[in-house]
Each structure stands twice: as C-alpha cells, then as structure tokens.
Design a protein around this motif. Structure first.
Motif, PDB file in Angstrom:
ATOM      1  N   ARG A 197       0.865  -1.322   0.073  1.00 37.42           N
ATOM      2  CA  ARG A 197       0.047   0.216   0.022  1.00 37.42           C
ATOM      3  C   ARG A 197       0.955   1.163  -0.099  1.00 37.42           C
ATOM      4  O   ARG A 197       0.779   2.041  -0.834  1.00 37.42           O
ATOM      5  CB  ARG A 197      -0.971  -0.082   1.236  1.00 37.42           C
ATOM      6  N   ASP A 198       1.946   1.305   0.701  1.00 39.61           N
ATOM      7  CA  ASP A 198       2.778   2.242   1.005  1.00 39.61           C
ATOM      8  C   ASP A 198       3.305   2.550  -0.450  1.00 39.61           C
ATOM      9  O   ASP A 198       3.691   3.721  -0.699  1.00 39.61           O
ATOM     10  CB  ASP A 198       4.022   2.123   1.940  1.00 39.61           C
ATOM     11  N   GLU A 199       3.805   1.557  -1.163  1.00 39.43           N
ATOM     12  CA  GLU A 199       4.491   1.621  -2.374  1.00 39.43           C
ATOM     13  C   GLU A 199       3.421   2.388  -3.532  1.00 39.43           C
ATOM     14  O   GLU A 199       3.933   3.033  -4.256  1.00 39.43           O
ATOM     15  CB  GLU A 199       4.905   0.189  -2.941  1.00 39.43           C
ATOM     16  N   ILE A 200       2.365   1.829  -3.576  1.00 43.77           N
ATOM     17  CA  ILE A 200       1.288   2.516  -4.320  1.00 43.77           C
ATOM     18  C   ILE A 200       0.768   4.002  -3.855  1.00 43.77           C
ATOM     19  O   ILE A 200       0.813   4.697  -5.027  1.00 43.77           O
ATOM     20  CB  ILE A 200      -0.210   1.796  -4.228  1.00 43.77           C
ATOM     21  N   ILE A 201       0.820   4.389  -2.820  1.00 44.03           N
ATOM     22  CA  ILE A 201       0.640   5.697  -2.638  1.00 44.03           C
ATOM     23  C   ILE A 201       2.004   6.443  -2.906  1.00 44.03           C
ATOM     24  O   ILE A 201       1.664   7.579  -3.255  1.00 44.03           O
ATOM     25  CB  ILE A 201       0.544   5.486  -0.881  1.00 44.03           C
ATOM     26  N   LYS A 253       1.480   7.064  -6.857  1.00 45.91           N
ATOM     27  CA  LYS A 253       0.510   7.998  -6.961  1.00 45.91           C
ATOM     28  C   LYS A 253       1.077   9.330  -6.653  1.00 45.91           C
ATOM     29  O   LYS A 253       0.504  10.545  -7.367  1.00 45.91           O
ATOM     30  CB  LYS A 253      -1.002   7.693  -6.239  1.00 45.91           C
ATOM     31  N   LEU A 254       1.639   9.814  -5.562  1.00 43.81           N
ATOM     32  CA  LEU A 254       2.088  11.013  -5.192  1.00 43.81           C
ATOM     33  C   LEU A 254       3.153  11.517  -6.270  1.00 43.81           C
ATOM     34  O   LEU A 254       3.101  12.593  -6.690  1.00 43.81           O
ATOM     35  CB  LEU A 254       2.803  11.071  -3.653  1.00 43.81           C
ATOM     36  N   LYS A 255       4.013  10.619  -6.698  1.00 42.93           N
ATOM     37  CA  LYS A 255       4.604  10.980  -7.800  1.00 42.93           C
ATOM     38  C   LYS A 255       4.228  11.320  -9.209  1.00 42.93           C
ATOM     39  O   LYS A 255       4.612  12.428  -9.852  1.00 42.93           O
ATOM     40  CB  LYS A 255       5.861   9.797  -8.124  1.00 42.93           C
ATOM     41  N   ILE A 256       3.065  10.517  -9.605  1.00 41.14           N
ATOM     42  CA  ILE A 256       2.190  10.791 -10.479  1.00 41.14           C
ATOM     43  C   ILE A 256       1.654  12.376 -10.444  1.00 41.14           C
ATOM     44  O   ILE A 256       1.687  13.243 -11.294  1.00 41.14           O
ATOM     45  CB  ILE A 256       1.219   9.770 -10.906  1.00 41.14           C
ATOM     46  N   ILE A 277       1.001  18.145 -11.745  1.00 37.16           N
ATOM     47  CA  ILE A 277       0.849  19.430 -11.330  1.00 37.16           C
ATOM     48  C   ILE A 277       1.777  20.302 -11.997  1.00 37.16           C
ATOM     49  O   ILE A 277       1.354  21.489 -12.062  1.00 37.16           O
ATOM     50  CB  ILE A 277       1.115  19.482  -9.659  1.00 37.16           C
ATOM     51  N   LYS A 278       2.829  19.998 -12.639  1.00 36.49           N
ATOM     52  CA  LYS A 278       3.894  20.590 -13.274  1.00 36.49           C
ATOM     53  C   LYS A 278       3.343  20.850 -14.583  1.00 36.49           C
ATOM     54  O   LYS A 278       3.953  22.008 -15.300  1.00 36.49           O
ATOM     55  CB  LYS A 278       5.151  19.897 -13.181  1.00 36.49           C
ATOM     56  N   LEU A 279       2.413  20.479 -15.314  1.00 38.21           N
ATOM     57  CA  LEU A 279       1.871  20.256 -16.529  1.00 38.21           C
ATOM     58  C   LEU A 279       1.138  21.620 -16.598  1.00 38.21           C
ATOM     59  O   LEU A 279       0.533  22.419 -15.601  1.00 38.21           O
ATOM     60  CB  LEU A 279       1.065  19.198 -16.884  1.00 38.21           C
ATOM     61  N   PRO A 280       1.140  22.355 -17.720  1.00 34.74           N
ATOM     62  CA  PRO A 280       0.313  23.451 -18.221  1.00 34.74           C
ATOM     63  C   PRO A 280      -1.232  23.022 -17.814  1.00 34.74           C
ATOM     64  O   PRO A 280      -1.754  21.832 -17.910  1.00 34.74           O
ATOM     65  CB  PRO A 280       0.491  23.850 -19.623  1.00 34.74           C
ATOM     66  N   GLU A 281      -1.975  24.209 -17.527  1.00 32.79           N
ATOM     67  CA  GLU A 281      -3.566  24.147 -17.319  1.00 32.79           C
ATOM     68  C   GLU A 281      -3.995  23.071 -18.363  1.00 32.79           C
ATOM     69  O   GLU A 281      -4.897  22.309 -18.133  1.00 32.79           O
ATOM     70  CB  GLU A 281      -4.036  25.407 -17.202  1.00 32.79           C
ATOM     71  N   ASP A 282      -3.912  23.233 -19.597  1.00 30.98           N
ATOM     72  CA  ASP A 282      -4.708  22.661 -20.772  1.00 30.98           C
ATOM     73  C   ASP A 282      -4.268  21.153 -20.682  1.00 30.98           C
ATOM     74  O   ASP A 282      -5.223  20.297 -20.906  1.00 30.98           O
ATOM     75  CB  ASP A 282      -4.531  23.232 -21.976  1.00 30.98           C
ATOM     76  N   LYS A 283      -3.066  20.889 -20.288  1.00 27.63           N
ATOM     77  CA  LYS A 283      -2.740  19.231 -20.332  1.00 27.63           C
ATOM     78  C   LYS A 283      -3.475  18.741 -18.938  1.00 27.63           C
ATOM     79  O   LYS A 283      -3.814  17.496 -19.280  1.00 27.63           O
ATOM     80  CB  LYS A 283      -1.272  19.158 -20.474  1.00 27.63           C
ATOM     81  N   ARG A 284      -3.324  19.604 -18.060  1.00 26.21           N
ATOM     82  CA  ARG A 284      -3.961  18.795 -16.793  1.00 26.21           C
ATOM     83  C   ARG A 284      -5.378  18.585 -17.120  1.00 26.21           C
ATOM     84  O   ARG A 284      -6.015  17.589 -16.470  1.00 26.21           O
ATOM     85  CB  ARG A 284      -3.877  20.014 -15.500  1.00 26.21           C
ATOM     86  N   LYS A 285      -6.245  19.499 -17.906  1.00 30.91           N
ATOM     87  CA  LYS A 285      -7.596  19.487 -17.916  1.00 30.91           C
ATOM     88  C   LYS A 285      -7.849  18.148 -18.818  1.00 30.91           C
ATOM     89  O   LYS A 285      -8.920  17.383 -18.560  1.00 30.91           O
ATOM     90  CB  LYS A 285      -8.226  20.575 -18.646  1.00 30.91           C
ATOM     91  N   ILE A 286      -6.895  17.912 -19.765  1.00 29.95           N
ATOM     92  CA  ILE A 286      -7.221  16.648 -20.604  1.00 29.95           C
ATOM     93  C   ILE A 286      -6.961  15.341 -19.632  1.00 29.95           C
ATOM     94  O   ILE A 286      -7.664  14.467 -19.663  1.00 29.95           O
ATOM     95  CB  ILE A 286      -6.056  16.523 -21.775  1.00 29.95           C
ATOM     96  N   ILE A 287      -6.097  15.383 -18.810  1.00 30.65           N
ATOM     97  CA  ILE A 287      -5.836  14.267 -17.880  1.00 30.65           C
ATOM     98  C   ILE A 287      -6.806  14.069 -17.011  1.00 30.65           C
ATOM     99  O   ILE A 287      -7.437  12.886 -16.842  1.00 30.65           O
ATOM    100  CB  ILE A 287      -4.279  14.089 -17.213  1.00 30.65           C
ATOM    101  N   GLU A 288      -7.534  15.112 -16.470  1.00 31.59           N
ATOM    102  CA  GLU A 288      -8.540  15.122 -15.525  1.00 31.59           C
ATOM    103  C   GLU A 288      -9.776  14.563 -16.339  1.00 31.59           C
ATOM    104  O   GLU A 288     -10.687  13.659 -15.625  1.00 31.59           O
ATOM    105  CB  GLU A 288      -9.007  16.691 -15.039  1.00 31.59           C
ATOM    106  N   ASP A 289     -10.118  14.935 -17.397  1.00 31.14           N
ATOM    107  CA  ASP A 289     -11.030  14.306 -18.117  1.00 31.14           C
ATOM    108  C   ASP A 289     -11.087  12.933 -18.555  1.00 31.14           C
ATOM    109  O   ASP A 289     -11.866  12.374 -18.513  1.00 31.14           O
ATOM    110  CB  ASP A 289     -11.518  15.142 -19.848  1.00 31.14           C
TER     111      ASP A 289
END
Length: 121
Positions: free
Chosen positions: A86-90, A93-96, A101-113
């Motif tokens: 579980r700790d490895e998975i968490i 996920k945190l690294k991802i 977060i480092k991506l531009p807003e438009d790219k983050r929106k694509i991933i969110e969708d």
C-alpha cells in the motif's frame, strides 16, 4: 505449535536434509544434546538466536522457522507485507500527482477528463 509438534517439525527438516543430530550440531553450532531434547519435545521452542543458527543448515527460511516456533504471527507478517505494498502504491500515486501538477493547465484538464472517463466504468 507446541513443543512436541515443533520438535517433530525440526526432526523432519533435519531428516529431509539427511543430517544426523551431530552433523546439524557441527553446521549450526547448536549443541547436539539441545537439538535432541527439542526434537523429543523435552525443551521449549528455541529462541530466535538458535533458530537463526539452525535455518541455513536445515535449508529453511529463518522467517518460516520463526512462524513455526510461534515467535512471529503469520497474520502480522502478511499485514506488514500488505502495508508495504500500500505504501508503494501511495508513493507512486504521489509521484504521478506531482508530475501532473507541473503540467500546463490545458494538459492537466485533458488528464482530468480522461480520469473521469475511467471512473464512470
């Protein structure tokens, strides 16, 4: 596992390796009389230090001996392994999330969708 059961287990492991009590004494440094008494159920289960000495000559994983002797609860070992996974998975996920977060807003929106599409299934 009581003294007699553990003694039988130990004897079976020794015999599987085709070792005499004296040979196991030589390879482990544990006295032959002590080994004999444990195998007959006349002594309590060996301490973790003794089990460590016996593990290699018997060809048995130290943890297995510890579980058989009752020094480690198999369920707590499984819980520790599950916690580690579980700790490895968490951590992954945190690294991802940090990379997203480092991506531009438009790219983050694509991933969110895209993630929302997976949640619908």
């Amino acid at each position: 596992m009581d003294n007699v059961e553990f003694g039988n287990y130990l004897r079976n492991k020794r015999e599987e390796r085709k070792l005499s009590v004296r040979q196991l004494n030589t390879y482990s440094g544990v006295s032959h009389s002590y080994i004999s008494q444990v195998e007959r159920g006349n002594r309590g289960v060996p301490s973790p230090d003794i089990l460590k000495k016996l593990s290699k000559p018997l060809g048995v994983d130290y943890e297995e001996l510890m579980v058989k002797a009752g020094h480690i609860d198999v369920y707590s070992k499984e819980n520790a392994e599950n916690k580690e996974k579980r700790d490895e998975i968490i951590e992954a996920k945190l690294k991802i999330a940090e990379e997203i977060i480092k991506l531009p807003e438009d790219k983050r929106k694509i991933i969110e969708d895209l993630l929302k599409t997976f949640k619908k299934d």
